[in-house]
Design a protein around this motif. Sequence first.
Motif, PDB file in Angstrom:
ATOM      1  N   VAL A 128     -41.364 -10.525 -52.115  1.00  0.00           N
ATOM      2  CA  VAL A 128     -41.821 -10.361 -50.737  1.00  0.00           C
ATOM      3  C   VAL A 128     -43.169  -9.652 -50.738  1.00  0.00           C
ATOM      4  O   VAL A 128     -43.623  -9.111 -51.763  1.00  0.00           O
ATOM      5  N   VAL A 129     -43.806  -9.645 -49.567  1.00  0.00           N
ATOM      6  CA  VAL A 129     -45.006  -8.845 -49.340  1.00  0.00           C
ATOM      7  C   VAL A 129     -44.794  -8.038 -48.068  1.00  0.00           C
ATOM      8  O   VAL A 129     -44.013  -8.421 -47.194  1.00  0.00           O
ATOM      9  N   LEU A 130     -45.469  -6.900 -48.003  1.00  0.00           N
ATOM     10  CA  LEU A 130     -45.424  -6.075 -46.800  1.00  0.00           C
ATOM     11  C   LEU A 130     -46.308  -6.725 -45.747  1.00  0.00           C
ATOM     12  O   LEU A 130     -47.521  -6.845 -45.924  1.00  0.00           O
ATOM     13  N   LYS A 131     -45.711  -7.158 -44.654  1.00  0.00           N
ATOM     14  CA  LYS A 131     -46.455  -7.898 -43.642  1.00  0.00           C
ATOM     15  C   LYS A 131     -46.899  -7.029 -42.490  1.00  0.00           C
ATOM     16  O   LYS A 131     -47.989  -7.193 -41.939  1.00  0.00           O
ATOM     17  N   ASP A 132     -46.071  -6.072 -42.068  1.00  0.00           N
ATOM     18  CA  ASP A 132     -46.427  -5.220 -40.942  1.00  0.00           C
ATOM     19  C   ASP A 132     -45.712  -3.884 -41.084  1.00  0.00           C
ATOM     20  O   ASP A 132     -44.640  -3.791 -41.692  1.00  0.00           O
ATOM     21  N   LEU A 133     -46.333  -2.860 -40.496  1.00  0.00           N
ATOM     22  CA  LEU A 133     -45.821  -1.507 -40.621  1.00  0.00           C
ATOM     23  C   LEU A 133     -46.114  -0.749 -39.336  1.00  0.00           C
ATOM     24  O   LEU A 133     -47.244  -0.740 -38.858  1.00  0.00           O
ATOM     25  N   GLN A 134     -45.084  -0.137 -38.766  1.00  0.00           N
ATOM     26  CA  GLN A 134     -45.249   0.650 -37.548  1.00  0.00           C
ATOM     27  C   GLN A 134     -44.932   2.111 -37.837  1.00  0.00           C
ATOM     28  O   GLN A 134     -43.900   2.414 -38.441  1.00  0.00           O
ATOM     29  N   ARG A 135     -45.829   2.991 -37.386  1.00  0.00           N
ATOM     30  CA  ARG A 135     -45.648   4.436 -37.573  1.00  0.00           C
ATOM     31  C   ARG A 135     -45.595   5.141 -36.222  1.00  0.00           C
ATOM     32  O   ARG A 135     -46.115   4.642 -35.228  1.00  0.00           O
ATOM     33  N   HIS A 136     -45.010   6.334 -36.235  1.00  0.00           N
ATOM     34  CA  HIS A 136     -45.004   7.172 -35.039  1.00  0.00           C
ATOM     35  C   HIS A 136     -46.439   7.641 -34.787  1.00  0.00           C
ATOM     36  O   HIS A 136     -47.139   8.038 -35.728  1.00  0.00           O
TER      37      HIS A 136
END
Length: 242
Positions: A75-83
Amino acid sequence: MKQNFVVSAESRADEGKGASRRLRRTGKVPAILYGGKDQPISIAVSHNELWKSLKVEAFYSHILTLKLNGTEQQVVLKDLQRHPVDETLLHIDFQRILADQLLRRQVPLHFKGAEVAPGVKVGGGIVEHHLNQVEVECLPKDLPEYIEIDLSAMQLNDVVHLSQLNVPEGVALTELKHGADPSVVVIHLPRAAVEPEPVAAGSAEVPAANQKAPDAKGAAPAKGAAPAKAAAPAKAAPAKKK
């Protein structure tokens, strides 16, 4: 040598905002796995383990091994959400990849040799980076960890464009495919070194509003003007009769 990143995950059945909040309180991050030939599924990963991996630059552009329910997937990291305040992880998107399908990824640029570049060491210039990463298109096996740019031979005012980058075989730069060739890095003089020096205060012309009018007695008549007539003597007052 490429690093090998392994992410351990587990399936989750509960979905929704409430379920995600409860999951985060247990130290895990809600995530989704999609792409490839399989259906999307909801998963959960360890916040602390992922937090450590995200401190490594290569994690963002690498092919990752996702361990899920006793199987391994690429897999690849596609999206990331942070506070927005404490930057804790809120949600992760992983995308499956297929060995025979092209993928597009952002790859970081690594610059070397700036300290010995003639434009810096001799010319007194500074290095300005216009791009710090580029999007590439390639098969998963050809995905580079980074692209290196050697600045050691750059002179003052030299520019490196996207088309001048040395990319590995099998890797294409997507912007070039669309006809764009932006500048990546340039060496130029600092702004203060090229700005014109301010005019000294004593050499500036005095504004007309601040100039003194010429003395009336010493003023010369304007060119072409008739000389001023002398003022007629005042008549004496008649003497009173006795």
